[in-house]
Design an enzyme around this catalytic site. Structure first.
Site, PDB file in Angstrom:
ATOM      1  N   GLU A 105      -7.833   0.685   3.527  1.00 43.89           N
ATOM      2  CA  GLU A 105      -8.074   0.500   4.964  1.00 43.89           C
ATOM      3  C   GLU A 105      -8.181   1.862   5.667  1.00 43.89           C
ATOM      4  O   GLU A 105      -8.992   2.053   6.574  1.00 43.89           O
ATOM      5  CB  GLU A 105      -6.947  -0.343   5.571  1.00 43.89           C
ATOM      6  CG  GLU A 105      -7.009  -1.778   5.046  1.00 43.89           C
ATOM      7  CD  GLU A 105      -5.835  -2.619   5.496  1.00 43.89           C
ATOM      8  OE1 GLU A 105      -4.683  -2.237   5.194  1.00 43.89           O
ATOM      9  OE2 GLU A 105      -6.051  -3.647   6.142  1.00 43.89           O
ATOM     10  N   GLU A 125      -3.131  -7.161  -0.964  1.00 44.52           N
ATOM     11  CA  GLU A 125      -2.049  -7.691  -0.125  1.00 44.52           C
ATOM     12  C   GLU A 125      -1.724  -9.137  -0.422  1.00 44.52           C
ATOM     13  O   GLU A 125      -0.560  -9.551  -0.334  1.00 44.52           O
ATOM     14  CB  GLU A 125      -2.404  -7.537   1.357  1.00 44.52           C
ATOM     15  CG  GLU A 125      -2.334  -6.116   1.884  1.00 44.52           C
ATOM     16  CD  GLU A 125      -3.604  -5.300   1.667  1.00 44.52           C
ATOM     17  OE1 GLU A 125      -4.464  -5.703   0.852  1.00 44.52           O
ATOM     18  OE2 GLU A 125      -3.743  -4.245   2.314  1.00 44.52           O
TER      19      GLU A 125
HETATM   20  N1  3HC Z   1       4.444   1.330  -1.728  1.00 39.72           N
HETATM   21  C1  3HC Z   1       5.539   1.928  -2.257  1.00 39.72           C
HETATM   22  N2  3HC Z   1       5.712   2.117  -3.577  1.00 39.72           N
HETATM   23  C2  3HC Z   1       4.738   1.698  -4.379  1.00 39.72           C
HETATM   24  C3  3HC Z   1       3.577   1.077  -3.912  1.00 39.72           C
HETATM   25  C4  3HC Z   1       3.442   0.914  -2.516  1.00 39.72           C
HETATM   26  N3  3HC Z   1       2.363   0.352  -1.964  1.00 39.72           N
HETATM   27  N4  3HC Z   1       2.801   0.761  -4.958  1.00 39.72           N
HETATM   28  C5  3HC Z   1       3.452   1.185  -6.044  1.00 39.72           C
HETATM   29  N5  3HC Z   1       4.627   1.745  -5.697  1.00 39.72           N
HETATM   30  C6  3HC Z   1       5.619   2.360  -6.568  1.00 39.72           C
HETATM   31  C7  3HC Z   1       6.286   1.343  -7.472  1.00 39.72           C
HETATM   32  O1  3HC Z   1       7.348   0.688  -6.802  1.00 39.72           O
HETATM   33  C8  3HC Z   1       6.749   2.226  -8.592  1.00 39.72           C
HETATM   34  O2  3HC Z   1       7.906   2.882  -8.139  1.00 39.72           O
HETATM   35  P1  3HC Z   1       9.067   3.313  -9.138  1.00 39.72           P
HETATM   36  O3  3HC Z   1       8.462   4.349 -10.029  1.00 39.72           O
HETATM   37  O4  3HC Z   1      10.124   3.811  -8.239  1.00 39.72           O
HETATM   38  O5  3HC Z   1       9.433   2.071  -9.878  1.00 39.72           O
HETATM   39  C9  3HC Z   1       5.649   3.265  -8.713  1.00 39.72           C
HETATM   40  O6  3HC Z   1       4.941   3.207  -7.476  1.00 39.72           O
HETATM   41  C10 3HC Z   1       4.675   3.008  -9.813  1.00 39.72           C
HETATM   42  O7  3HC Z   1       4.207   1.677  -9.709  1.00 39.72           O
HETATM   43  P2  3HC Z   1       3.764   0.865 -10.993  1.00 39.72           P
HETATM   44  O8  3HC Z   1       4.866   0.838 -11.976  1.00 39.72           O
HETATM   45  O9  3HC Z   1       3.220  -0.428 -10.520  1.00 39.72           O
HETATM   46  O10 3HC Z   1       2.634   1.817 -11.551  1.00 39.72           O
HETATM   47  P3  3HC Z   1       1.189   1.504 -12.074  1.00 39.72           P
HETATM   48  O11 3HC Z   1       0.591   2.809 -12.366  1.00 39.72           O
HETATM   49  O12 3HC Z   1       1.228   0.473 -13.138  1.00 39.72           O
HETATM   50  O13 3HC Z   1       0.401   0.846 -10.831  1.00 39.72           O
HETATM   51  C11 3HC Z   1      -0.391   0.603  -8.589  1.00 39.72           C
HETATM   52  C12 3HC Z   1       0.159   1.570  -9.652  1.00 39.72           C
HETATM   53  C13 3HC Z   1      -1.768   0.088  -9.037  1.00 39.72           C
HETATM   54  C14 3HC Z   1      -0.513   1.320  -7.270  1.00 39.72           C
HETATM   55  C15 3HC Z   1       0.555  -0.604  -8.478  1.00 39.72           C
HETATM   56  O14 3HC Z   1       1.847  -0.119  -8.273  1.00 39.72           O
HETATM   57  C16 3HC Z   1       0.237  -1.556  -7.368  1.00 39.72           C
HETATM   58  O15 3HC Z   1      -0.560  -2.451  -7.543  1.00 39.72           O
HETATM   59  N6  3HC Z   1       0.900  -1.383  -6.246  1.00 39.72           N
HETATM   60  C17 3HC Z   1       0.822  -2.308  -5.153  1.00 39.72           C
HETATM   61  C18 3HC Z   1      -0.316  -1.955  -4.254  1.00 39.72           C
HETATM   62  C19 3HC Z   1      -0.294  -2.864  -3.078  1.00 39.72           C
HETATM   63  O16 3HC Z   1       0.042  -4.034  -3.138  1.00 39.72           O
HETATM   64  N7  3HC Z   1      -0.681  -2.322  -1.945  1.00 39.72           N
HETATM   65  C20 3HC Z   1      -0.704  -3.069  -0.733  1.00 39.72           C
HETATM   66  C21 3HC Z   1       0.521  -2.813   0.037  1.00 39.72           C
HETATM   67  S1  3HC Z   1       0.638  -3.815   1.466  1.00 39.72           S
HETATM   68  C22 3HC Z   1      -0.394  -3.035   2.559  1.00 39.72           C
HETATM   69  O17 3HC Z   1      -1.013  -2.044   2.255  1.00 39.72           O
HETATM   70  C23 3HC Z   1      -0.402  -3.651   3.908  1.00 39.72           C
HETATM   71  C24 3HC Z   1      -1.509  -3.138   4.739  1.00 39.72           C
HETATM   72  O18 3HC Z   1      -2.630  -3.965   4.612  1.00 39.72           O
HETATM   73  C25 3HC Z   1      -1.117  -3.084   6.185  1.00 39.72           C
END
Ligand code: 3HC
Ligand code: NAI
Length: 703
Positions: A105, A125
Site C-alpha cells: 500500500e 491481510e
Molecule cells: N509485522 C511484524 N512482524 C512481522 C511481520 C509484520 N507484518 N511479518 C513478519 N514478521 C516477523 C515474524 O513475526 C517473524 O518474527 P520473529 O523472527 O520474531 O519470529 C519474522 O518477521 C520472520 O517471519 P517469518 O518466519 O514468517 O519469515 P518468512 O521469511 O518465512 O516470511 C513474510 C516473511 C513473507 C513477510 C511473512 O512473515 C508474512 O507473510 N508476514 C505477514 C505479512 C502480512 O500479513 N502483512 C500484512 C500485515 S496487516 C497490514 O499490513 C494492514 C494494512 O493493510 C493496514
C-alpha cells in the site's frame, strides 16, 4: 530511527530499516514522514527513492503492534501514504524483495514503482482476518484491473513481481530492474529521469487518479460474492474484501477509501481476526525455545532411517522423501516392509491421480527410498525415527539396538504417542541424543509435530529437530514428557466428558452435532469410529491399572466389547453401510446406552448444545492450564497451535486457550464450578487448575 536517510547527489534515499521485515510500526512510520519532509526541504534534492533494507521492502503493518496504543498513534499508515502523495518531488518505490500488505500500500502511494524480479507481492491481510486498510482495496484495482486485484485481495496469495510486470496494461510497476542487486542504481537513474520530466512540467502521477470501473460490475460482484461466500465459511473478511473493492468502482476515490477504513476497523474487532492474528504469532513463537538460543549450532541431517513401516512409519518416511532427504526404512519382517512400501506408492499414486504430483517427481522420491531388515544398514543415518508398536518392551529393545549400532552424534527419535521418552532414553548410553518426534496421522498430511523434550535431550538436538520440522513443512511445538504430551493428554479429558454426556442422556449424534456446529471438523464419536475405538480402549485398560481413581464412562468399553471398533468393523458409535462412510445413528447403541443408564440409576435429561460444547471445550482448557503449570508447554499459544494444527479445533476460534480468553476466564471458572456439582461427572477434575483460578481471579488471560 527505523528508516535511514541519505542523499546521493540530487536523489534522497529513504531506507526502511526495521528488522526482520520492515514492519510499519509507529517509529518507522514517523521516520518515513520525517525523511519525506527533509527531502522536500532540501533544495538540492530533486527526487526521493523509498526502499527497504534486509529481507523485505516491507512485510506490512507491524502485526505485533496491533491492539497497542502505538498502533493508533499518528501518523497511521493512511496518513503516511497521504503525506507521500502530497510530496512535490517524485517519490519512487524501489522494491527488492517481499512487498506485502501495508508495504504494498505504501508503494502504491508513491508516484512510481521500480521492482526487481523475484519479489513476493501480496495483500495478505485476509489471512489475518482483515482487509487492506491503507488504500490497498482502492489502489490495487486501479493498477491491475478489478478482477486481478480482487483475486489477490481475497486470496491473500503472493504473486511474483515479474508476473505482475508482464500483465498487459498493468500500471503497477513502471520499471522491472535487471536484478535485486541492480535495483537501487536503476531506481536512482529512473528517479533522475522522471525528476527532469517533472521539472519540464510533467505532473506527478497518482494511483488514486486512475479510473476504476468494471464493465459489468453488478454481475461480476454478484458472482464474486457467491464464490467467496462458499470459501469463506466462518470468516467475515473475504466478503468484506469484495465490498471494499466494489466500493472502489462505484464512486469517488475518497468515498471508497472511507468505506475501506470502516470495514477494516470492523474486522479488526472480530474474534475471527483475533484468532488468525493469534495463529500467525503463535506459529512464530512456537519455534523459539526459551532456553535454546536461536544461534545454537545444529547437527547436519542428510539421511534418515525410519523403524517400522506401519501406519505412521510410511507417512513419516514420505515427509523426508518429499524434500529430497534419502530414507532407509527398517522392519522386522519382509512382508511388513513390502506392505509399507506399497502403501507409500499407493499414496503417491493417489496424488498423481489428483494432479498434485508428477510422474517424474514420484520417481525421484521413490529413488530416495531404500529398505532393510538389518540394523547395521542404518548405522550411518543422521537421524533415526522409531515408529514400532506402542509397547515399552518393544521400544526399549529397538533403542538398545540403535544405541549399539548408530554412529556417534546420530539423533534417536521416537514417535511414541504416550510412552515415557525419559525411560526410552534411559536404555541408551546417549540419552542426550534421544528426543520424541510425535507425528500425527496421516503423518504425510498432518501439519503438527510435537517435539518431546526428554530430561536429558541436548539443546542442539532440539534446535536441529525444530529446524528440520520447518524443512519438512511441519508446525513443531515443544512438549515436555508426560503421558500424552500436550495434545493427547488434553484429548483424554475431552473424551471423558463425551462419555459422561452419554451417561446422562445424550446420543452420540447429539454430541457430535453440537461440537461440529461449534466448528470442530468432526465430533468425538465420529472421530472415534474413524480412528478405531479399540485404540482408546487399550489406553483405558492401562489407565484402570495406573490410575484406578480416575472416573470413566463405561459406554466406550461396552461398545468395544460388542466388537464395534468403528468404520473398520462396519459398526461403532454409528452404523455404516458396506463401503460407505456415512454415520447412521445406531439402534443397537441407543439400546446399549439406555440399559447402561438404567444400570446406573440415571434418568436421562435433555442436555443443551451449549452445555455439551462448554463441557468438552472447558475440559481441554482446564487440562491445558495444568499442562502450562507443569511446564509441559512453554506458552498458552503452543497449546492452541497443537489443537488448531492437530485436532481440528476450529480455526476461527483460535484454539482452546484463546477461546477461553475470549469467553473470559472468570466465566470459564464459574461454569466449572457448576459442572463440579453434577453427581455423574468428575467433581475433582472440575476444580479449576490453580493457574486458571489465579488468572480468573486477577482478571487476566492465558495469552
Ligand atoms: N509485522 C511484524 N512482524 C512481522 C511481520 C509484520 N507484518 N511479518 C513478519 N514478521 C516477523 C515474524 O513475526 C517473524 O518474527 P520473529 O523472527 O520474531 O519470529 C519474522 O518477521 C520472520 O517471519 P517469518 O518466519 O514468517 O519469515 P518468512 O521469511 O518465512 O516470511 C513474510 C516473511 C513473507 C513477510 C511473512 O512473515 C508474512 O507473510 N508476514 C505477514 C505479512 C502480512 O500479513 N502483512 C500484512 C500485515 S496487516 C497490514 O499490513 C494492514 C494494512 O493493510 C493496514
Ligand atoms: P502399526 O502397527 O501400523 O505399525 C507398526 C510397525 O512396526 C509394524 O509394521 C510392525 O511390523 C513394525 N514393528 C514392530 N516391531 C518392530 C521392530 N522391533 N522392529 C522393526 N519394526 C517393528 O503402528 P502405528 O499406528 O504406525 O504406530 C507406530 C507408533 O506410532 C506407535 O508408537 C504409536 O503410538 C505411534 N503413533 C501412532 C499414531 C496413529 O494414529 N496410528 C499417531 C501418532 C503416533
Amino acid at each position: 530511527m527505523t528508516a535511514e536517510y541519505q542523499v546521493h547527489g540530487d536523489v534522497a534515499v529513504i531506507t526502511l530499516n526495521n528488522p526482520p521485515v520492515n514492519g510499519l510500526g509507529y517509529a518507522t512510520r514517523k521516520a518515513i514522514v520525517a525523511g519525506l519532509n527533509r527531502a522536500e526541504d532540501d533544495a538540492a534534492v530533486q527526487a526521493i527513492v523509498l526502499t527497504g533494507a534486509g529481507a523485505a521492502f516491507s512485510g506490512g503493518a507491524d502485526i505485533k503492534e496491533f491492539g497497542t496504543p502505538q498502533a493508533m498513534q499518528q501518523p497511521n499508515l493512511p496518513a503516511v501514504i497521504a503525506a507521500l502523495e502530497q510530496v512535490r518531488k517524485p517519490v519512487i518505490a524501489a522494491i527488492h524483495s517481499v512487498c506485502m500488505g501495508g508495504g504494498l500500500e505504501l508503494a502504491l502511494g508513491c508516484h512510481y514503482r521500480v521492482v526487481a524480479p523475484g519479489c513476493s507481492v501480496a495483500l495478505p491481510e485476509v489471512k489475518l482476518g482483515l482487509l487492506p486498510g491503507a488504500g490497498g482495496t482502492q489502489r490495487l484495482p486501479r493498477v491491475l484491473g478489478v478482477e486481478t486485484a480482487l483475486n489477490m485481495i481475497v486470496s491473500g496469495e503472493a504473486v511474483k513481481s515479474e508476473m505482475l510486470a508482464a500483465l498487459p496494461g498493468q500500471k503497477h510497476f513502471d520499471k522491472l530492474a535487471a536484478s535485486p542487486e541492480a535495483l537501487l542504481d536503476e531506481a536512482m537513474a529512473f528517479a533522475r529521469e522522471v525528476a527532469a520530466k517533472h521539472q519540464a512540467g510533467a505532473p506527478l502521477p497518482l494511483v488514486r487518479s486512475l479510473p476504476c470501473k468494471h464493465p459489468q460490475g453488478d454481475g461480476y460482484f454478484g458472482f464474486a460474492r457467491n464464490m467467496v461466500r462458499g470459501m469463506a465459511k466462518n470468516f467475515p473478511a473475504p466478503l468484506k474484501c469484495v465490498d471494499a473493492v466494489e466500493a472502489a468502482t462505484q464512486g469517488k476515490f475518497e468515498d471508497g477509501l472511507r468505506r475501506e477504513g470502516e470495514l477494516f476497523a470492523q474486522l479488526m474487532l472480530t474474534p475471527e481476526s483475533r484468532a488468525l492474528r493469534h495463529l500467525f504469532l503463535a506459529e512464530r513463537a512456537a519455534s523459539k525455545i526459551p532456553d535454546v538460543p536461536a544461534d545454537t549450532p545444529k547437527r547436519t541431517i542428510a539421511t534418515v532411517a525410519v523403524i517400522g513401516a506401519g501406519t505412521m512409519g510410511g507417512g513419516i518416511t514420505m515427509n523426508f522423501l518429499n524434500v529430497g532427504i534419502p530414507v532407509k526404512l527398517l522392519e522386522a519382517k519382509q512382508e511388513a516392509l513390502d506392505r509399507g512400501v506399497a502403501t507409500i506408492r499407493k499414496n503417491y499414486e493417489a496424488q498423481i491421480k489428483k494432479g498434485k504430483l508428477t510422474q517424474d517427481k514420484y520417481e525421484q522420491r521413490m529413488a530416495l527410498l531404500s529398505t532393510t531388515l538389518a540394523y547395521a544398514d542404518i548405522a550411518n543415518a543422521d537421524l533415526v525415527i522409531e515408529a514400532v508398536f506402542e509397547d515399552m518392551g518393544v521400544k526399549e529393545a529397538v533403542f538398545q539396538q540403535l544405541d549399539a549400532v548408530m554412529k556417534p552424534g546420530a539423533i534417536l527419535a521416537t514417535n511414541t504417542s504416550t510412552l515415557d521418552v525419559n525411560k526410552i532414553a534411559a536404555v541408551t548410553k546417549r540419552p542426550q541424543d534421544v528426543v520424541g518426534m510425535h507425528f500425527f496421522s496421516p503423518a504425510n498430511v498432518m501439519k503438527l509435530l510435537e517435539v518431546v523434550r526428554g530430561e536429558k535431550t541436548a539443546k542442539d538436538v532440539l534446535a536441529t529437530v525444530m529446524a528440520l520440522a520447518k524443512k519438512i513443512k511441519k508446525v513443531a511445538v515443544v512438549a515436555g514428557v508426560c503421558d500424552g504430551f500436550i495434545g493427547n493428554r488434553m484429548i483424554e479429558q475431552y473424551s471423558r466428558q463425551a462419555g459422561f454426556l452419554l451417561d446422562e442422556g445424550c446420543t452420540p449424534a447429539q454430541v457430535d452435532k453440537a461440537i461440529e456446529k461449534f466448528g470442530f471438523a468432526m465430533g468425538p464419536f465420529r472421530m472415534g469410529d474413524l480412528a478405531g475405538n479399540d485404540i482408546g480402549w487399550a489406553i483405558r485398560k492401562r489407565r484402570y491399572v495406573e490410575k484406578p481413581h480416575m472416573k470413566y464412562s463405561k459406554t466406550a468399553d461396552l461398545l468395544c466389547e460388542m466388537g464395534r471398533f468403528g468404520q473398520k468393523t462396519g459398526a461403532g458409535w454409528y452404523d455404516y453401510q458396506p463401503g460407505k462412510r456415512d454415520a447412521i445413528p445406531s439402534p443397537v447403541v441407543e439400546k446399549m446406552l439406555e440399559e447402561h443408564r438404567k444400570s446406573l440409576g440415571i434418568t436421562p435429561r435433555k442436555i443443551s448444545d451449549e452445555e455439551i460444547v462448554q463441557r468438552l471445550v472447558f475440559a481441554l482448557v482446564n487440562e491445558g492450564a495444568h499442562i502450562l503449570e507443569d511446564g509441559i508447554a512453554s506458552r498458552a499459544s503452543d497449546i492452541d497451535l497443537v489443537y488448531l494444527m492437530g485436532y481440528g479445533f476450529p480455526l476461527h476460534r483460535g484454539g482452546p486457550m484463546l477461546y477461553a480468553d475470549e469467553v473470559g476466564l472468570f466465566n470459564v471458572v464459574q461454569a466449572m464450578r457448576r459442572f463440579a456439582k453434577n453427581p455423574y461427572d468428575d467433581a475433582a477434575f472440575w476444580q479449576p487448575a490453580p493457574l486458571l483460578a489465579r488468572l480468573a481471579d486477577e482478571g487476566k488471560t492465558f495469552n
